[in-house]
Design an enzyme around this catalytic site. Structure first.
Site, PDB file in Angstrom:
ATOM      1  N   CYS A  50      25.452  -8.528 -25.081  1.00  0.00           N
ATOM      2  CA  CYS A  50      24.710  -9.017 -23.912  1.00  0.00           C
ATOM      3  C   CYS A  50      24.358 -10.490 -24.104  1.00  0.00           C
ATOM      4  O   CYS A  50      23.195 -10.870 -24.242  1.00  0.00           O
ATOM      5  CB  CYS A  50      23.440  -8.186 -23.699  1.00  0.00           C
ATOM      6  SG  CYS A  50      22.710  -8.368 -22.060  1.00  0.00           S
ATOM      7  N   CYS A  76      30.072  -7.364 -20.374  1.00  0.00           N
ATOM      8  CA  CYS A  76      29.722  -6.104 -19.712  1.00  0.00           C
ATOM      9  C   CYS A  76      30.848  -5.079 -19.808  1.00  0.00           C
ATOM     10  O   CYS A  76      30.598  -3.871 -19.758  1.00  0.00           O
ATOM     11  CB  CYS A  76      29.351  -6.358 -18.252  1.00  0.00           C
ATOM     12  SG  CYS A  76      27.888  -7.396 -18.043  1.00  0.00           S
ATOM     13  N   CYS A 121      22.866  -0.256 -15.782  1.00  0.00           N
ATOM     14  CA  CYS A 121      22.316  -1.614 -15.910  1.00  0.00           C
ATOM     15  C   CYS A 121      22.424  -2.312 -14.561  1.00  0.00           C
ATOM     16  O   CYS A 121      23.532  -2.518 -14.050  1.00  0.00           O
ATOM     17  CB  CYS A 121      23.063  -2.411 -16.972  1.00  0.00           C
ATOM     18  SG  CYS A 121      22.483  -4.127 -17.118  1.00  0.00           S
ATOM     19  N   LYS A 141       5.305 -14.183 -31.688  1.00  0.00           N
ATOM     20  CA  LYS A 141       6.535 -13.501 -32.114  1.00  0.00           C
ATOM     21  C   LYS A 141       6.666 -13.527 -33.630  1.00  0.00           C
ATOM     22  O   LYS A 141       6.930 -12.498 -34.277  1.00  0.00           O
ATOM     23  CB  LYS A 141       7.754 -14.183 -31.490  1.00  0.00           C
ATOM     24  CG  LYS A 141       9.084 -13.549 -31.910  1.00  0.00           C
ATOM     25  CD  LYS A 141      10.247 -14.506 -31.783  1.00  0.00           C
ATOM     26  CE  LYS A 141      10.289 -15.464 -32.938  1.00  0.00           C
ATOM     27  NZ  LYS A 141      11.522 -16.274 -32.985  1.00  0.00           N
ATOM     28  N   CYS A 156      30.224  -2.825 -22.655  1.00  0.00           N
ATOM     29  CA  CYS A 156      28.918  -2.163 -22.675  1.00  0.00           C
ATOM     30  C   CYS A 156      28.975  -0.853 -21.892  1.00  0.00           C
ATOM     31  O   CYS A 156      29.461  -0.816 -20.750  1.00  0.00           O
ATOM     32  CB  CYS A 156      27.850  -3.082 -22.081  1.00  0.00           C
ATOM     33  SG  CYS A 156      26.203  -2.347 -22.029  1.00  0.00           S
TER      34      CYS A 156
END
Length: 400
Positions: free
Chosen positions: A327, A334, A344, A257, A337
């Protein structure tokens, strides 16, 4: 009574047995007895004896000699008695083992995989989901926007130092929130005299570095990693950050990463996706991996197999900020969102339930009084897309 003892042959040499006083041993006079010259004066009780007699059938043999030969030695061509010191053998074997390990060539760095043998199929409607998150992110100011690893280079003037500061910031960010990492980078720069350079890190005491980064996770280990990495860069890379993933991953404390992000930020080289816990968690919640991935590396390889290359540099920054504000790892918002409309598979919706009940109050004198009390309860209800299976949220142990 005549003695039963036979006269010894002139070809044999008699000697008392070391095992029993009444036993006499005979050996070939012409044979040689060799003793290991390296043996220590301190002898072990463990004795290896190899007795080999030439032309054995032509020599007269007495019972004691036959008994001794049968018990102590196999047949062969020469007589050899070898005494070994047990401790000396063990120490010599250990020495040989250490020398072998020291002379062995260093293990070759395992190459970082760049693709799957069988590409992961692109999830349905992924582009609509991606664009929706991008639109939501444009309205969010997340910690990664002001305190991410790309911000560490802004206080440096020399390009080489800018690249090194980016790498150090990435090393400090593991298992640490961006706010803590940004403060540690600023304090480290101050402790190093105003600039994060390879030479300044090598010249600084470990205690000074440790004190500067003491708020980040695993700061003791990271102190050693930073010192060792600076030494590697000076010895092998002309005091600059290398330009390949495999070379970056050969540095202490640097994983895939960090390597992909370092190349994108420090060198503007795009060869893969930097996947951290946010990208790993969110893409699994969206159902982009079938079956769900268990490690960030699996997530990276899946994403790289179908996500267009031009989106690789942006997806990390976009999803990290989205994961820091909306998130969340625990208690995702949620309700804020747009994907909770069914796109989702892991979305949940807060449902408010109310109920009323009557409470009667009576006094000794006066009218009867009735009071209505309203109880409000909230609960999270999972909203599942019809064609997808819900995924449980993944735990997140770090901030960035």
């Amino acid at each position: 009574m005549p003695s039963a003892k036979r006269a010894a042959s002139p070809l044999l040499v008699a000697r008392p047995s070391p095992y029993h006083a009444s036993v006499t041993l005979f050996s070939n006079a012409s044979s040689l007895i060799t003793v290991d010259a390296d043996a220590s004066p301190r002898r072990s009780k463990r004795v290896k004896v190899d007795v080999k007699v030439e032309d054995e059938d032509s020599l007269p043999e007495t019972r004691p000699a036959k008994k001794a030969r049968t018990k102590l030695a196999p047949r062969a061509s020469t007589s050899t008695v070898k005494l070994e010191e047990a401790e000396g053998v063990k120490s010599s074997r250990a020495k040989v083992k250490r020398e072998t390990s020291a002379s062995a060539s260093p293990r070759k760095q395992k190459a970082i995989p760049q693709s799957l043998d069988t590409p992961h199929p692109a999830p349905p409607n992924w582009r609509d989901t991606y664009d929706t998150i991008k639109r939501m992110r444009s309205k969010i100011v997340a910690p990664v926007d002001t305190m991410g690893c790309d911000q560490a280079q802004n206080k440096e003037t020399e390009p080489q130092n800018r690249r090194f500061a980016t790498l150090v910031s990435l090393m400090l960010s593991s298992q640490t929130k961006d706010e803590v990492t940004d403060a540690a980078v600023a304090k480290l720069r101050e402790a190093l005299g105003g600039s994060i350079t390879v030479g300044a890190v090598l010249a600084a005491d470990e205690s000074a570095i440790s004190e500067a980064i003491a708020k980040v996770g695993f700061w003791r280990r990271k102190t050693g990693y930073i010192k060792q990495t600076a030494q590697h860069l000076q010895d092998d890379f002309d005091s600059d950050v290398p330009k390949t993933v495999d070379e970056l991953c050969s540095l202490p404390g640097v994983g895939p990463k960090m390597a992909f992000l370092a190349l994108q930020v420090a060198w503007n080289i795009n060869v893969g996706i930097g996947v951290d816990v946010h990208v790993h968690r969110i893409t699994n919640r969206l159902g982009w991996h079938k079956p769900p991935t268990k490690t960030p590396e699996q997530t990276r390889l899946n994403l790289q197999s179908w996500l267009p290359t031009e989106l690789h540099p942006d997806i990390n920054h976009m999803l990290v900020g989205f994961g820091q504000v909306v998130c969340l790892p625990v208690g995702p918002r949620c309700g804020e969102c747009e994907l909770s409309d069914g796109r989702c598979p892991s979305a949940s919706k807060t449902v408010v339930k109310t109920s009323t009940r009557k409470v009667t109050s009576r006094r000794m004198a006066g009218p009867k009084v009735e009071i209505e009390v309203e109880d409000v309860k909230t609960e999270e209800v999972k909203i599942t897309a019809p064609s997808d299976e819900p995924l449980s949220p993944l735990s997140d142990a770090s901030g960035a």
